[in-house]
Design an enzyme around this catalytic site. Structure first.
Site, PDB file in Angstrom:
ATOM      1  N   PHE A   2     -14.086  37.758 -33.363  1.00  0.00           N
ATOM      2  CA  PHE A   2     -13.231  37.614 -34.395  1.00  0.00           C
ATOM      3  C   PHE A   2     -11.755  37.884 -34.151  1.00  0.00           C
ATOM      4  O   PHE A   2     -10.949  37.384 -34.989  1.00  0.00           O
ATOM      5  CB  PHE A   2     -13.714  38.246 -35.771  1.00  0.00           C
ATOM      6  CG  PHE A   2     -12.993  39.767 -35.757  1.00  0.00           C
ATOM      7  CD1 PHE A   2     -13.622  40.624 -35.080  1.00  0.00           C
ATOM      8  CD2 PHE A   2     -11.884  40.025 -36.701  1.00  0.00           C
ATOM      9  CE1 PHE A   2     -13.073  42.157 -35.321  1.00  0.00           C
ATOM     10  CE2 PHE A   2     -11.516  41.287 -36.788  1.00  0.00           C
ATOM     11  CZ  PHE A   2     -12.084  42.232 -36.007  1.00  0.00           C
ATOM     12  N   LYS A   3     -11.326  38.569 -33.157  1.00  0.00           N
ATOM     13  CA  LYS A   3     -10.061  39.074 -32.775  1.00  0.00           C
ATOM     14  C   LYS A   3      -9.411  37.732 -32.745  1.00  0.00           C
ATOM     15  O   LYS A   3      -7.962  37.858 -32.823  1.00  0.00           O
ATOM     16  CB  LYS A   3     -10.173  40.179 -31.858  1.00  0.00           C
ATOM     17  CG  LYS A   3     -10.599  41.209 -32.287  1.00  0.00           C
ATOM     18  CD  LYS A   3     -10.516  42.409 -31.250  1.00  0.00           C
ATOM     19  CE  LYS A   3     -10.696  43.917 -31.972  1.00  0.00           C
ATOM     20  NZ  LYS A   3     -12.217  43.985 -31.992  1.00  0.00           N
ATOM     21  N   ASP A   4      -9.641  36.725 -32.083  1.00  0.00           N
ATOM     22  CA  ASP A   4      -9.040  35.503 -31.775  1.00  0.00           C
ATOM     23  C   ASP A   4      -8.494  35.016 -33.274  1.00  0.00           C
ATOM     24  O   ASP A   4      -7.278  34.277 -33.074  1.00  0.00           O
ATOM     25  CB  ASP A   4     -10.102  34.291 -31.469  1.00  0.00           C
ATOM     26  CG  ASP A   4     -10.498  34.622 -29.909  1.00  0.00           C
ATOM     27  OD1 ASP A   4      -9.809  35.309 -29.132  1.00  0.00           O
ATOM     28  OD2 ASP A   4     -11.536  33.994 -29.766  1.00  0.00           O
ATOM     29  N   MET A  17      -5.243  36.988 -33.245  1.00  0.00           N
ATOM     30  CA  MET A  17      -4.442  36.993 -31.969  1.00  0.00           C
ATOM     31  C   MET A  17      -3.962  35.600 -31.561  1.00  0.00           C
ATOM     32  O   MET A  17      -2.790  35.452 -30.998  1.00  0.00           O
ATOM     33  CB  MET A  17      -5.246  37.477 -30.763  1.00  0.00           C
ATOM     34  CG  MET A  17      -4.683  38.036 -29.823  1.00  0.00           C
ATOM     35  SD  MET A  17      -4.035  39.738 -30.160  1.00  0.00           S
ATOM     36  CE  MET A  17      -5.298  40.866 -29.716  1.00  0.00           C
TER      37      MET A  17
END
Ligand SMILES: *Cc1c(COP(=O)(O)O)cnc(C)c1O
Length: 475
Positions: free
Chosen positions: A116-118, A121
């Site tokens: 989920f960090k995409d 980011m």
């Protein structure tokens, strides 16, 4: 919109900054975290309007409430460029999938690195490139990763003008898939540094380099860690997107369960709820590293020692303290910066913990903000992965399994429960095999990546050596 620090003293007027000033900054100079001066309120009519929007349009609307120093047309272009089907795999960007009645998975992990960090980011990469070009500046991002953050940062910054990434990771400690994801990148502006040590050594190096102010200024060192407000703000958007998919009208409420580590993801849920999104409960799910679960059960926040921090099969939640938690406590204390400072600066430093449980307002306040919590173990993870696969044919990763396990303990009739899917199973294949006796599916674009040539520099856990390496590679 202006931003203030969670440690701003109430006596003299707090320093107020605009969005683009805090975008490239980490902590506030007083050691606190930035928050908007207030949470913009979203009316019923606005919610109705937003229901029909695409994800990129929705992102633009939410971000516009927090950013007023980027021209609207430019911000719109940045959102359109970031949230595309090409990058995130579907037109919905974050599609909802049903499990048993009343329980949904919100897919946040179909971006370039399958976590989920995409979601945040990818936006950060485009915001950085935009702002650095506008200022005619460069930035060298120095980071430490045990897996997901580093790859998300590298895939967001690869090929971006004005940005270089120096990412440290503990040599040989990430999963083979995670290593391959990072080390196979060929972009000139990406530098992988494997440190002969553990993750804490990497973090200590980043801290030591950042504390050398002369070096930091000369080499324009920056970070992209989860305390960056822009990352949190980007995450607010998918709470709205999940809500619209699970409901037909604004009269309905939903709850979210969030597999949590540094409290960044669920803090975005707190912001969405504070803006008026009809969220009933925010369920914080932890693994064996239960700093947060302990707080929501007892009102005691106790930072763990390294020896007391467990290596688990949901490693992206293996934290000793929750670096975004200060934001929530600031709100919980009625935005009293002096009190927040005394808890996080003085009490944590002197005794490693603080207690709000004795404060009669605590239980009421946490309840008013909708927070509840739960915890999951390795055995729970295996059972949940197995059960979810057998009953629904859906494979979930270890972190999402922690979420599903805890969510089931908090489902209420008539209130859809949305579990945030924080990674895909392929990133943590060994545990999936342990649970199911078969390997997880691998998206076609990752076929054979472990066999690609690796670009990584092995260096000792020594800040002076890392500084020299950065100096040699900045030109
Ligand atoms: C980073 C991460 C988490 C924890 O998120 P926080 O924002 O730190 O609470 C959970 N699951 C996965 C897969 C992650 O990469």
């Amino acid at each position: 919109m202006h931003y203030i620090s969670t440690r701003a003293s109430s006596g003299n007027a707090p320093e107020r900054k605009r969005f683009c000033e805090i975008l490239l900054e980490g902590l506030a100079p007083d050691g606190g975290l930035y928050l908007p001066e207030y949470y913009p309120q979203v009316s019923d009519a606005t919610l109705t309007q937003w229901r029909g929007l695409s994800y990129a349009e929705l992102a633009f609307e939410v971000l516009s409430l927090y950013i007023d120093d980027i021209p609207a047309a430019d911000l719109k272009a940045i959102c359109d460029k970031t949230y595309t089907e090409e990058v995130f795999g579907t037109q919905e960007i974050v599609p909802l999938r049903p499990l048993e009645s009343g329980l949904y998975l919100e897919a946040l992990s179909n971006g370039p690195t399958l976590a989920f960090k995409d979601m945040a980011m990818q936006l950060l990469g485009n915001l950085f490139e935009y702002e650095l070009a506008r200022r005619g500046e460069e930035l060298n991002i120095l980071g430490a990763t045990s897996g997901d953050t580093g790859s998300a940062a590298e895939y967001a910054m690869r090929g971006k003008k004005g940005v270089r990434v120096f990412m440290t990771s503990p040599a040989g400690r990430m999963s083979p898939f995670q290593q391959a994801q990072m080390f196979s990148l060929k972009d000139e502006n990406i530098h992988n540094i494997a440190i002969e040590g553990v993750f804490d050594d990497c973090q200590d190096i980043v801290k030591a380099v950042s504390n050398d102010l002369a070096f930091k200024r000369q080499y324009k060192i920056g970070t992209v860690n989860s305390i960056n407000w822009a990352r949190l703000m980007a995450q607010v958007v998918y709470y709205f997107a999940g809500y619209f998919q699970a409901t037909k009208s604004n009269a309905e409420k939903v709850s979210f369960t969030v597999p949590s580590g540094n409290f960044g993801n669920v803090c975005a849920g707190h912001v969405a709820r504070s803006m008026g999104l009809p969220i009933d409960k925010l369920v914080v799910a932890t693994n064996e590293n239960d700093v947060l679960d302990e707080f929501f059960r007892t009102g005691i926040y106790r930072v763990r020692t390294s020896a007391d921090t467990h290596e688990t099969s949901s490693p992206s939640m293996d934290i000793s303290k929750a670096s975004n938690f200060e934001r929530f406590v600031f709100d919980l204390l009625g935005r009293d910066g002096g009190k927040t400072r005394s808890l996080f600066h003085d009490q944590i430093a002197s005794q490693g913990s603080f207690e709000l449980g004795a404060d009669p307002a605590f239980a009421m306040a946490a309840e008013r903000y909708g927070f509840v919590s739960g915890k999951s173990t390795h055995a729970d993870r295996l059972a949940t992965i197995r059960d979810t696969y057998q009953r629904f044919g859906t494979m979930i990763d270890t972190h999402t399994a922690d979420g599903v396990k805890v969510a089931r303990e908090h489902v209420q009739p008539g209130v859809p429960m949305i579990v945030l899917e924080t990674a895909l199973p392929i990133k943590f294949a060994a545990t999936i095999e342990e649970a199911l006796g078969q390997p997880p599916a691998r998206p076609a674009r990752f076929e054979g990546i472990e066999a690609l040539p690796k670009r990584v520099k092995l260096l000792p856990a020594d800040a002076a050596v890392i500084k020299r390496y950065i100096a040699e590679n900045v030109h």
